[in-house]
Design an enzyme around this catalytic site. Structure first.
Site, short mmCIF file in Angstrom:
data_model
loop_
_atom_site.label_atom_id
_atom_site.label_comp_id
_atom_site.label_asym_id
_atom_site.label_seq_id
_atom_site.Cartn_x
_atom_site.Cartn_y
_atom_site.Cartn_z
N GLY A 183 37.62 35.33 33.50
CA GLY A 183 37.34 35.76 34.86
C GLY A 183 38.61 35.92 35.65
O GLY A 183 39.69 35.47 35.25
N CYS A 184 38.48 36.57 36.78
CA CYS A 184 39.67 36.86 37.59
C CYS A 184 40.27 35.60 38.20
O CYS A 184 41.46 35.33 38.03
CB CYS A 184 39.32 37.90 38.67
N TYR A 185 39.44 34.81 38.89
CA TYR A 185 39.98 33.56 39.45
C TYR A 185 40.52 32.63 38.36
O TYR A 185 41.60 32.06 38.51
CB TYR A 185 38.90 32.81 40.23
N THR A 234 41.86 33.34 35.54
CA THR A 234 43.13 33.82 35.03
C THR A 234 44.27 33.41 35.94
O THR A 234 45.25 32.78 35.51
CB THR A 234 43.11 35.37 34.89
#
Lengths: 345, 345, 345, 345
Positions: D148-150, D152
């Site tokens: 996921g973005c957060y 990462t």
């Protein structure tokens, strides 16, 4: 005076509430919303927590007529035309922010609004609420067709030159730009933040509803049928309209002379500010306020007068002008409740 | 091939670096900045940390001529005209993103740029680098006057109609809108975030530098002296230009016919995209890329053709077109290094 | 009552004018600006054309003392400390929006503000104008040190929990975010629209001036020396502060209980709104208004209370609170002149 | 190599296309979209006019398996888990940008994703594609659970300190901020431009899906069960994540030492840039690129290490990392197709 607002969850309604909260003679007694009846207004708009404690209600015309003196309609197209006649018949004054009563020509209405126009008798009663131009008629009106946002900025920009007869009526080009609140609260892909941010776009070329409205107003002033070229655009900002208007001067005129002509024309109008030579108004300079600021420039090379007119589309272009109309109808000072200054920066 | 960039800290330079980094035939060997000599480039632009490890250098023409084959100038007005002649004499090809070599008329240059024009002999050598129009001359050029951002969007939008003779040459109105990077990196109150955000404004009415440039290009195409009305505006976004252009059709033409005419005109141009009927390009649709997208609409009521032309002002309007020129000059595929797609959303 | 504003061209001054224009008991008689003396205010801020017709003046303490009763200072750091003492001695009350009189510790002042602190006798007279906490002292004050923007949002968010003794005083983490007007009107590369747009950044980690101010306020409440971890960030928007605050609960507490505790604490404070469970305030919900909205959430997994406190940095974080202080000093209703609602959207 | 993208109209898909268009070893042969089957991709995304000429197709697993070697899933939660098993069984490698295969614990999955987890056998095969940490396992993987973005931005920021054992595992506070594309393309009132512009907000306090993902990754590194406090916020910009992370140092450490430790940890990782002392990365400095930039600051007063980690949420936080995984799986240089520089400004 008790008033009601129909179309409670739209931006027009919330902006009416912002101004009426500080209006000394008015109390918002009811907020009507078909789809949100029973829901506290501040649940939809938490910024009004502890401030507006009304629940939205379903529309009940009889009841409304008993409790309020004026009803504002901040509804989508083709809604108010079904309700306003009954209210008028019951003696309630109506100020309609939608386009239902603006056009006189039923054919044009049908082709731009997709449905039949309101009943003729009410169309005839309706006064087009462009305050600076129709002040006298507004005083006596029971039904106000509050002008559209683009028409307000645009016609206030053109009328002085047109009524003085200094421009060619056949070449009127209006390049208009609006902030996103002009498109309202309904969701659309094109107004999704991720797609509207860092984006500028034209839309509805040649087919925007405000074209016949602008033409009707200008034709009345010119006493002849006019046509305009009108292209609306969307700017990645919430509020503000700029109309950049290109007209051909019939005879030589300096920028200074044009400015003086406009200043004279609007000398008694507290909400129109004509800018000095060399200063062109910016949309942010009227943000949140009821001003219409106009800048002028004569392009001597091409013989054109360029008019730049800016408003806050939700205020002078909608709710602010509606309250200005209310003030005029009641004989109150035209600026009552509308003295909030532009927010800058 | 080794190239240098003069004017290192401007947005033009940083955008050249972005594309040249992925260009297979080019290496940026030097970045010249008068005021930042000795400073690592990535200190000014931390987004290039670990990527560009050059220090900026002061200008030394002799030295430059030894080490590079081509020099890009991304300098303010009235700088390159003092340096390019020496480089040309030393056999270095120059691509000038500033306006110093764009105008042929010294009087016009002086009145719009405030100083004397460059030496006549170099003005004559300079080829106006509007790739789609002047491709043949660019192939042979040693000195490219890379077009301005507004002129690129605008003239690509008008030329097909003008060259086909379907429009009135006397009524060309250009309402143009740019993102803020068009104003460059230098600080100004009007571009301070707090004052530019939620703001839309017109500026330099009738006096913008790009007016004579647009008129020169169009006059060449029309084989007669033309004048245009041009009003630039600033949009609260970083990148993108839209020119909305209003011209009078001499004879009836449908939108579809106009589109076909434009498609035919640009049939061999990889970076110009003519949109289908009913689709008007938006600035975000070319963000970060070298495309110029054009949409067309015939307003049959008023007999006008409305042309909407969009580019990324820093790419097709500056650095991208400069690299496109470099490619053409070297016989490389015109799209080399320029295949980055628009970033959306 | 006549008042003056010193520091005329800053955003603090223009925001004071916005509210005082509608204040029934106050007239702004003078606007003082060292660098703009003789210039009409509306030339710098055209949005006030036809509204504010004062020219800015140079500072003349004697003269000022004769003509006004209260002076607002909206000046940069280390300016008001040189002027306020003379005004106080002449019987003029002063409300200082800068940080000159906020800290009591001269050593801390020097290390964070870079110069010596104001004279001790005036420091002792100064009352820290956090209205909800120091209302009694403000009533009697002649000199108000109006709180900083971050300290206002932050301390109003922490004080209820801290004063009730429910949190660990050793673990207070404040992650704060501000709109760009927090950085004022002075130009800087980092606030150039092109570089601030589509950007989010942290700055001044561990060294921001507001750290000692927050610690002083909280230490007073806790009756012991406290330290906080404070990281400010900038959001690409003009107005609004959010402080997201992380504290460790000493004992189990539900979100509902925390909310009730806060509601009780602020039950008499018209400008603090404690949100219901499940609703976290957003900065736009206080835009342009004097509200401080607080949302609470107990993270039962980690035993932390998370406090989200939002204000408009220019209003409750500066000019609005200054007027709130003026109202309290004069025994007027605390909300006088401050009833403008948040602008949304 | 032919690949397919499932979930064609989402931002993840369009961003995959942007990078794969310039990838030398890959051809996007199919775009699958349940709801848009038969529609040309460039009709939904006009910025790809003349570039992507595929029509979207309905999903047909058998057929897909015949024509492509790798399938990217850019689908909402709880979609890919129904399709990936069949593809894996047919020998097609899958890279899943959704969260379906990231968590190992079925109970956690159910409580955060609302449905049952995928079949255990495929969960066990899935490799968590955090390239810098799991490079070896990725090389052999058939099924990648793309982070996921957060997670990462956050885990790349914490892992070096955590794995070196210099911080307290019990006090990890993550204050995260994302641009609006993190919320995807689906319409929502909170992401309507008019309401998101000039707004900053926290959301899903304590209940965001990425909490168990972050804890799983960090617990693996720490070899013990960890819990974190995580608060996500939305910034009015399209792209970019910043995680500001607060951890307690076990022993004294200077900022410089922390930086050196991180530089050493990531010395072989082309997409992680550790910033020099005094420089904190801004989101715009990675806009459009696959970089993760990390800045560090030791607050000696409070004994905390503050870690600021930024990525472009759609690139390193989604599609870019997915391609990085593809490159690793195929033994290609890790940066292939990902060399586009950040776009600035």
């Amino acid at each position: 005076m008790n008033v009601a607002i129909v179309g409670g969850t739209g931006y027009g309604a919330v902006e009416l509430l912002r101004f009426l909260y500080n209006h000394p003679h008015v109390k918002v007694a009811k907020i009507i919303s078909h789809s949100n009846s029973g829901i506290p207004f501040s649940e939809v708009y938490p910024h009004l927590t502890n401030i507006v404690d009304l629940e939205m209600e379903a529309l009940d015309v009889e009841n409304l007529a008993k409790e309020v003196d004026v009803v504002f309609f901040a509804t989508p197209s083709n809604v108010s035309k079904h309700v306003i006649p009954s209210l008028i018949d019951l003696g309630v004054k109506c100020i309609d922010l939608s386009g239902d009563f603006r056009l006189r020509d039923g054919g044009l209405y049908k082709s731009y609004y997709g449905e039949d126009i309101a009943e003729e008798t009410y169309i005839q009663q309706a006064v087009y609420g462009l305050c600076e131009i129709n002040r006298q008629e507004i005083k006596e009106a029971s039904l106000i067709a509050n002008p559209g946002c683009y028409p307000t900025a645009t016609t206030l920009g053109i009328i002085p030159a047109l009524s003085k007869g200094i421009i060619d009526k056949k070449q009127i080009i209006i390049d208009a730009k609006t902030g996103t609140t002009g498109a309202g609260r309904s969701l659309a892909q094109g107004f999704h933040f991720s797609e509207m941010q860092e984006n500028f776009k034209a839309y509805k070329l040649g087919v925007h509803k405000h074209i016949p409205e602008i033409e009707q107003v200008l034709s009345d002033v010119a006493n002849t049928e006019l046509q305009v070229t009108f292209t609306p655009h969307v700017v990645p900002m919430t509020r503000g309209i700029m109309s950049t208007i290109y007209v051909d001067l019939k005879e030589k005129l300096s920028t200074k002379e044009a400015i003086n002509l406009y200043k004279e024309f609007y000398r008694n109008d507290p909400f129109v500010r004509i800018r000095e030579e060399g200063t062109i108004p910016q949309t942010k300079e009227v943000f949140g306020s009821n001003y219409c600021d106009i800048g002028l420039y004569v392009d001597e090379r091409t013989g054109k007068l360029i008019i730049v007119s800016v408003i806050d589309n939700l205020v002078k272009g909608a709710s602010g002008q509606a309250i200005q109309n209310l003030n005029i109808m009641n004989g109150w000072d035209e600026t009552t409740g509308l003295t909030q200054l532009p927010i800058y920066p």
